[in-house]
Design an enzyme around this catalytic site. Structure first.
Site, mmCIF file in Angstrom:
data_model
loop_
_atom_site.group_PDB
_atom_site.id
_atom_site.type_symbol
_atom_site.label_atom_id
_atom_site.label_comp_id
_atom_site.label_asym_id
_atom_site.label_seq_id
_atom_site.Cartn_x
_atom_site.Cartn_y
_atom_site.Cartn_z
ATOM 1 N N SER A 133 -19.068 1.899 -0.840
ATOM 2 C CA SER A 133 -20.337 1.819 -1.590
ATOM 3 C C SER A 133 -21.531 1.727 -0.649
ATOM 4 C CB SER A 133 -20.316 0.641 -2.571
ATOM 5 O OG SER A 133 -19.943 -0.552 -1.925
ATOM 6 N N HIS B 109 -6.686 -4.529 3.168
ATOM 7 C CA HIS B 109 -8.087 -4.222 3.474
ATOM 8 C C HIS B 109 -8.151 -3.207 4.612
ATOM 9 C CE1 HIS B 109 -12.368 -4.744 4.301
ATOM 10 N NE2 HIS B 109 -12.417 -5.154 3.047
ATOM 11 N N HIS C 49 -11.573 0.474 -4.363
ATOM 12 C CA HIS C 49 -12.746 -0.286 -3.893
ATOM 13 C C HIS C 49 -13.073 -1.352 -4.953
ATOM 14 C CE1 HIS C 49 -16.258 -1.153 -1.631
ATOM 15 N NE2 HIS C 49 -17.058 -0.167 -1.981
ATOM 16 N N ARG D 289 -13.955 -14.573 1.428
ATOM 17 C CA ARG D 289 -14.521 -14.523 0.077
ATOM 18 C C ARG D 289 -13.457 -14.935 -0.950
ATOM 19 N NH1 ARG D 289 -16.460 -8.416 0.131
ATOM 20 N NH2 ARG D 289 -14.302 -8.284 0.863
ATOM 21 N N ASP E 226 -11.158 -9.394 -4.281
ATOM 22 C CA ASP E 226 -10.884 -9.051 -5.676
ATOM 23 C C ASP E 226 -9.673 -9.767 -6.254
ATOM 24 O OD1 ASP E 226 -13.020 -7.251 -5.855
ATOM 25 O OD2 ASP E 226 -11.862 -5.776 -4.745
HETATM 26 N N1 AMX Z 1 -0.080 -2.680 -1.904
HETATM 27 C C1 AMX Z 1 0.789 -1.700 -1.570
HETATM 28 N N2 AMX Z 1 0.624 -0.853 -0.553
HETATM 29 C C2 AMX Z 1 -0.467 -1.042 0.213
HETATM 30 C C3 AMX Z 1 -1.402 -2.055 -0.050
HETATM 31 C C4 AMX Z 1 -1.186 -2.883 -1.162
HETATM 32 N N3 AMX Z 1 -2.031 -3.842 -1.529
HETATM 33 N N4 AMX Z 1 -2.379 -1.995 0.881
HETATM 34 C C5 AMX Z 1 -2.072 -0.942 1.681
HETATM 35 N N5 AMX Z 1 -0.922 -0.376 1.270
HETATM 36 C C6 AMX Z 1 -0.277 0.831 1.805
HETATM 37 C C7 AMX Z 1 -1.230 1.998 1.677
HETATM 38 O O1 AMX Z 1 -1.216 2.529 0.365
HETATM 39 C C8 AMX Z 1 -0.690 2.929 2.733
HETATM 40 O O2 AMX Z 1 0.455 3.552 2.216
HETATM 41 P P1 AMX Z 1 0.748 5.131 2.463
HETATM 42 O O3 AMX Z 1 0.717 5.306 3.942
HETATM 43 O O4 AMX Z 1 2.058 5.342 1.814
HETATM 44 O O5 AMX Z 1 -0.395 5.847 1.785
HETATM 45 C C9 AMX Z 1 -0.261 1.952 3.830
HETATM 46 O O6 AMX Z 1 -0.066 0.685 3.188
HETATM 47 C C10 AMX Z 1 -1.274 1.797 4.950
HETATM 48 O O7 AMX Z 1 -2.527 1.436 4.391
HETATM 49 P P2 AMX Z 1 -3.503 0.421 5.165
HETATM 50 O O8 AMX Z 1 -3.859 1.033 6.463
HETATM 51 O O9 AMX Z 1 -2.893 -0.932 5.185
HETATM 52 O O10 AMX Z 1 -4.735 0.307 4.173
HETATM 53 P P3 AMX Z 1 -5.977 1.300 4.039
HETATM 54 O O11 AMX Z 1 -6.978 0.907 5.067
HETATM 55 O O12 AMX Z 1 -5.561 2.729 3.983
HETATM 56 O O13 AMX Z 1 -6.492 0.930 2.591
HETATM 57 C C11 AMX Z 1 -7.019 -0.562 0.810
HETATM 58 C C12 AMX Z 1 -7.135 -0.294 2.319
HETATM 59 C C13 AMX Z 1 -7.892 -1.748 0.443
HETATM 60 C C14 AMX Z 1 -7.531 0.665 0.043
HETATM 61 C C15 AMX Z 1 -5.512 -0.829 0.467
HETATM 62 O O14 AMX Z 1 -5.080 -1.995 1.139
HETATM 63 C C16 AMX Z 1 -5.257 -0.960 -1.020
HETATM 64 O O15 AMX Z 1 -5.045 0.056 -1.691
HETATM 65 N N6 AMX Z 1 -5.290 -2.232 -1.561
HETATM 66 C C17 AMX Z 1 -5.130 -2.447 -2.989
HETATM 67 C C18 AMX Z 1 -6.445 -2.145 -3.712
HETATM 68 C C19 AMX Z 1 -7.493 -3.178 -3.382
HETATM 69 O O16 AMX Z 1 -7.259 -4.375 -3.415
HETATM 70 N N7 AMX Z 1 -8.733 -2.717 -3.095
HETATM 71 C C20 AMX Z 1 -9.871 -3.607 -2.859
HETATM 72 C C21 AMX Z 1 -10.330 -3.641 -1.423
HETATM 73 C C22 AMX Z 1 -11.538 -4.509 -1.259
HETATM 74 C C23 AMX Z 1 -12.721 -3.871 -1.926
HETATM 75 O O17 AMX Z 1 -13.213 -2.841 -1.505
HETATM 76 N N8 AMX Z 1 -13.216 -4.429 -2.987
#
Ligand code: AMX
Length: 436
Positions: free
Chosen positions: A243, A319, A273, A328, A374
């Protein structure tokens, strides 16, 4: 001194001069080498933008102009009788770099109240919007049409000099921040309450969060405290998050602050996000339906594994930058321990906190197994009666305005150019690296 614009009018030219000198001396310095993997991995970790209002350390969490969340909780002014920081204070801090006095935040509350009224065309458009439109889409649409009021747009068209762009951007940002609680409350009332609700006016003797709460039909002073904390901690998370980066990018085209902010809200609306706070509660409610409020550890673990095996992420965990429990999350947990220690959903959130990180570690691919902001916000909002999950990201957005708009003022003050990184095709990259 409550002359906010005057205070930054002194600071911005000095900082712009410092940046100019710094660039002249070190403009060719290498910050880091970019790896091919990073290009395919969402540019993760590439140091490629300048953003002044906050900085994120993977092992410590966010600092706003150098202050951590606990620092802010200690140092920022509070509402009368309150313990949580006023969001007005964090905006002042991010915009000026200084911790404000009580008098300064009181001035800001009044200034925002003064600018809060929505133009009638915006009210009309919002009132006629279909209730099936997601609250985030309503937010984006309302802010987009508010751009008709942009002072920056008018000033630009009349040919003002680049050196004073920031002054008009400041006016737009202040107007937008002032109107956001009214917009957010209208969205809530329009989507979830009866037609005759939403007529409560801003009380100029009260703060930004209190006014938002009352306009939504709530009156519990403890909920006002939660709103102050919530709106403070979601305000900024350095510049690269989706964002903030979107607002920065769109703002760099000299689109006005309303259009830039609306674009950022469309990014915040994504489930990876800001929408994660909605997703967390959806997931927890599904869990409660299946297992009840007090499942044993084994059943909880099985539920987590089932989610993962079905190809879904565990919302609220992980994250892109952080490598610890998000501070947070921690401060919201402390709030819950203080005000709702026996709430069954809070207890469930605590139980989930115990079982999820080891499972995500076991998966082996998750860079950060710890909870983010979150994972905790929904349970608090729900406790005070705000159960409409699709609304949660709107509150996140209202808060995110403070950091991103403070930065927008500085970006125009420093005179950042239009953002335009270089992209390559896989074919071009292969050629460069000697592949096929
Ligand atoms: N549950 C399951 N799998 C997860 C995970 C979770 N909470 N977090 C990461 N992974 C997986 C990814 O999907 C990815 O899998 P892939 O290679 O098969 O596609 C792998 O782990 C590596 O990802 P990463 O390097 O750890 O994370 P990222 O930097 O690519 O993504 C984020 C970060 C936040 C999008 C991811 O951790 C996620 O999807 N979390 C759940 C959604 C969430 O809570 N989002 C809120 C974030 C904070 C915000 O912006 N408000």
């Amino acid at each position: 001194n409550t002359d906010l614009k005057g205070i930054i009018a002194k600071k911005i030219p000095k900082h712009a001069e410092l940046v100019k000198k710094f660039r002249k001396e070190h403009g060719k310095a290498k910050i880091m080498a970019v790896e091919l993997g990073q290009m395919y991995n969402g540019m993760r970790g590439i140091r490629s933008m300048v953003y002044e209002t906050s900085l994120l350390d993977p092992n410590e969490g966010i600092r706003f102009r150098g202050l951590t969340i606990p620092d802010c909780q200690k140092q920022l002014p509070k509402a009368p009788g309150g313990k949580e920081p006023l969001p007005e204070g964090i905006f002042w801090l991010m915009l000026t770099g200084d911790v404000p006095t009580q008098e300064q935040v009181n001035w800001l509350s009044k200034e925002w109240a003064k600018r809060a009224k929505l133009p009638s065309h915006v009210v009309k458009s919002m009132d006629t919007m279909s209730k099936t439109v997601h609250p985030m889409a309503q937010l984006s649409a309302a802010v987009t049409i508010l751009s008709a009021e942009s002072k920056f747009q008018k000033a630009y068209s009349s040919g003002v000099k680049k050196a004073v762009y920031w002054e008009y951007v400041y006016e737009d940002c202040m107007d937008l921040l002032a109107k956001l609680p009214v917009i957010a409350a209208k969205i809530y009332n329009h989507s979830f309450r009866s037609e005759e609700c939403g007529c409560v006016e801003i009380d100029p003797s009260k703060d930004w969060s209190y006014n938002l709460m009352t306009m939504m039909g709530y009156s519990d002073p403890q909920f006002a405290e939660l709103m102050r904390l919530y709106l403070t901690i979601h305000c900024d998370h350095e510049g690269g998050n989706a964002s903030a980066h979107t607002i920065h990018l769109v703002g760099s085209t000299l689109s006005d602050p309303f259009l830039a902010f609306a674009a950022g809200m469309n990014a915040l609306a994504g489930p990876l996000h800001g929408l994660a706070n909605q997703e967390v509660l959806v997931w927890i409610n599904r869990l409660r339906e299946k297992l009840g409020d007090d499942p044993n550890e084994k059943r909880l673990k099985d539920f987590v594994w089932k989610t993962l095996k079905s190809g879904q992420v565990i919302p609220g965990y992980g994250h892109a930058v952080l490598r610890i429990t998000d501070p947070r999350y921690t401060c919201q947990r402390e709030f819950a321990e203080k005000h709702l220690p026996n709430d069954p959903v809070f207890k469930l959130v605590s139980a989930i906190y115990k079982v999820v990180p080891p499972i995500l570690k076991e998966l082996g691919k998750v860079a950060n197994p710890w909870p983010n902001v979150d994972a905790h916000s929904g349970v608090l909002l729900q406790y005070y009666g705000l159960t409409q999950m699709s609304y949660y990201t709107v509150l996140f957005g209202v808060s995110r305005a403070m950091g991103t708009l403070a930065q927008l003022v500085w970006s125009r003050g420093i005179g950042f150019p239009i953002e335009r990184p270089k992209s390559l095709t896989t074919e071009a990259l292969m050629k460069q690296l000697g592949g096929k």
